[in-house]
Design a protein around this motif. Sequence first.
Motif, PDB file in Angstrom:
ATOM      1  N   LEU A 175     -12.047  36.747 -49.626  1.00 37.76           N
ATOM      2  CA  LEU A 175     -13.111  36.790 -50.617  1.00 37.76           C
ATOM      3  C   LEU A 175     -12.792  37.851 -51.662  1.00 37.76           C
ATOM      4  CD1 LEU A 175     -16.219  36.681 -48.230  1.00 37.76           C
ATOM      5  CD2 LEU A 175     -15.019  34.752 -49.278  1.00 37.76           C
ATOM      6  N   ASP A 176     -13.247  37.624 -52.898  1.00 37.95           N
ATOM      7  CA  ASP A 176     -13.056  38.637 -53.933  1.00 37.95           C
ATOM      8  C   ASP A 176     -14.167  39.689 -53.844  1.00 37.95           C
ATOM      9  OD1 ASP A 176     -15.333  37.597 -55.150  1.00 37.95           O
ATOM     10  OD2 ASP A 176     -14.223  36.475 -56.664  1.00 37.95           O
ATOM     11  N   TYR A 178     -16.736  40.041 -55.428  1.00 31.90           N
ATOM     12  CA  TYR A 178     -18.074  39.496 -55.640  1.00 31.90           C
ATOM     13  C   TYR A 178     -18.507  38.565 -54.510  1.00 31.90           C
ATOM     14  CZ  TYR A 178     -17.047  41.180 -60.337  1.00 31.90           C
ATOM     15  OH  TYR A 178     -16.692  41.967 -61.411  1.00 31.90           O
ATOM     16  N   LYS A 180     -16.882  35.818 -53.582  1.00 33.55           N
ATOM     17  CA  LYS A 180     -16.434  34.445 -53.793  1.00 33.55           C
ATOM     18  C   LYS A 180     -15.124  34.197 -53.056  1.00 33.55           C
ATOM     19  CE  LYS A 180     -18.369  33.912 -58.470  1.00 33.55           C
ATOM     20  NZ  LYS A 180     -18.004  33.646 -59.899  1.00 33.55           N
ATOM     21  N   GLU A 181     -14.956  32.984 -52.580  1.00 36.19           N
ATOM     22  CA  GLU A 181     -13.697  32.603 -51.940  1.00 36.19           C
ATOM     23  C   GLU A 181     -12.595  32.603 -52.996  1.00 36.19           C
ATOM     24  OE1 GLU A 181     -11.510  28.719 -50.052  1.00 36.19           O
ATOM     25  OE2 GLU A 181     -13.607  28.588 -50.711  1.00 36.19           O
ATOM     26  N   GLY A 184     -10.605  29.061 -53.524  1.00 41.26           N
ATOM     27  CA  GLY A 184     -11.399  27.886 -53.892  1.00 41.26           C
ATOM     28  C   GLY A 184     -11.126  26.646 -53.060  1.00 41.26           C
ATOM     29  N   ILE A 187     -14.253  24.487 -52.138  1.00 43.99           N
ATOM     30  CA  ILE A 187     -14.740  23.741 -53.302  1.00 43.99           C
ATOM     31  C   ILE A 187     -13.915  22.475 -53.491  1.00 43.99           C
ATOM     32  CG2 ILE A 187     -15.022  23.807 -55.818  1.00 43.99           C
ATOM     33  CD1 ILE A 187     -15.512  26.825 -55.562  1.00 43.99           C
ATOM     34  N   THR A 243      -8.507  29.524 -58.301  1.00 38.69           N
ATOM     35  CA  THR A 243      -8.800  30.875 -57.824  1.00 38.69           C
ATOM     36  C   THR A 243      -9.885  31.559 -58.660  1.00 38.69           C
ATOM     37  OG1 THR A 243      -6.938  31.637 -59.173  1.00 38.69           O
ATOM     38  CG2 THR A 243      -6.528  31.292 -56.824  1.00 38.69           C
ATOM     39  N   SER A 244     -10.596  32.487 -58.010  1.00 42.13           N
ATOM     40  CA  SER A 244     -11.617  33.272 -58.714  1.00 42.13           C
ATOM     41  C   SER A 244     -11.019  34.510 -59.370  1.00 42.13           C
ATOM     42  CB  SER A 244     -12.712  33.697 -57.732  1.00 42.13           C
ATOM     43  OG  SER A 244     -12.186  34.572 -56.742  1.00 42.13           O
ATOM     44  N   THR A 265      -7.633  27.763 -62.926  1.00 45.49           N
ATOM     45  CA  THR A 265      -8.789  28.410 -63.537  1.00 45.49           C
ATOM     46  C   THR A 265      -8.325  29.390 -64.614  1.00 45.49           C
ATOM     47  OG1 THR A 265      -8.709  29.972 -61.693  1.00 45.49           O
ATOM     48  CG2 THR A 265     -10.334  28.196 -61.562  1.00 45.49           C
ATOM     49  N   HIS A 279     -13.846  28.215 -63.765  1.00 42.88           N
ATOM     50  CA  HIS A 279     -14.138  28.298 -62.331  1.00 42.88           C
ATOM     51  C   HIS A 279     -15.607  27.957 -62.077  1.00 42.88           C
ATOM     52  CE1 HIS A 279     -14.878  30.176 -58.363  1.00 42.88           C
ATOM     53  NE2 HIS A 279     -13.606  29.886 -58.158  1.00 42.88           N
ATOM     54  N   GLY A 280     -15.833  26.986 -61.210  1.00 38.93           N
ATOM     55  CA  GLY A 280     -17.196  26.574 -60.876  1.00 38.93           C
ATOM     56  C   GLY A 280     -17.658  25.326 -61.605  1.00 38.93           C
TER      57      GLY A 280
END
Length: 321
Positions: A175-176, A178, A180-181, A184, A187, A243-244, A265, A279-280
Motif C-alpha cells: 500500500l502507498d 495513502y 491505496k494498493e 492496482g 482493480i 500504479t498509484s 497511470t 488512476h481510478g
Amino acid sequence: MYKKNELLIIGRKPILIGGVTIHVSRLISLLDKVNVLYDFYDLNIFNVYSFINVIKITKYAHLHSSSPLFRFFFVLICKIFNTKSIITYHGDLGRFSSFYNLIDYLSVRLVDIPIVINKKSYFRAIMYNNETICMSAYIPNMYVETLDVSILNKINELRKCVNFLVCTNASSYALDKYGKEIYGVKILVDLFRKHPDWGLIISDPSGGYSKLLCNLEKNILVISKPHSFIPVLEKSDCFVRYTSTDGDSLSIHEALNCGVHVVATNVVDRPENVYQVLHGDIDQLTSLFQHLELEGVKPKCEIDDLLEIDILKFYKKTIFR
C-alpha cells in the motif's frame, strides 16, 4: 598513500523480484559485457565493518537501495573517507512518510551525484543539489530468458480463449502512504471479471497476491512463483502499469522493447509511446483497452549500441575520463 579502486557498485544480488535488484543485475552484466572494471558489494551479506572497509578503498561508490536511512548512512560514510558518492533514487522522491522523506532529502543534499529517474523527482531534487541528474534506469536484458513449460502452457491455453491478452506485474502486495494498493491488481481483476473475452496475466513472483485473490475466473491467470517477465510480455498484446505511485518502471521499458502496447497511470511522467490514464478512472481504462484490442502489435524497438546506454555514458564522462 594507497591507490583507490575506481568504481564500486552497491546493491543486492539479483533475484527475479523487484525492479531495483533486476537493474543491479543488468548493470553488472552490462559492465562485464563492455569490459568496464568495477567492484561489487552485495547488501545481502552486509555488515558495518566490511561495508566501511570497501568504501575506504573506492574513489566512486554507486548505491542502489530503496531505504532512505541506508542512503543517508551511505553518504555519511563516503564523506568521512573522501569517497565520491552516487545514489540512484529508483522510486519517486517524496513517496514516504514525512520523517523518511526528510531523511531522503538530506541524503540528496549531501550526496555528490544524485540520480533520479523522472522529471517530477528531478524538480524536487535540484532544489537540494545542483548536481542532480535525471536518467532512465532502464538497461536492456543481456540474455535470452525462458519460462517453465508449465507456465508457458497455461499462458498458451489462456491465449486461445481470449481476444485480447493483457499482463501486469507486482513485486509484492503493498500500500502507498495513502492506503491505496500500489500496483492496482485488485482493480484490474474486477475489470477483467466483467470482460471474459479479455485475458489478464498477473505476474506475482512473491506470491503475495495469490493469497488474496480467490475463485478467479478462467480469463485471469496468476503466476505466483519467481519467473522472467519478458517472455510473459512477448506472449501478450498489452502491458498495464496501474500504479498509484511509481518511478521509472523497468517493465514499461521492457514492454516497449518487446513491441506490445503499454498503458500506465499518469502518476509520474512516462516514456514516449505509453498510453496514459488517470488512476481510478475505470471507464477511461476500459475504453482504451477496447481501442487497443482493434490495433495490431507494434514492432520491437531494440537498443543496438550498448555504449549509448545512459549509465555507461555517465560513467565514461564522470569516472573513466
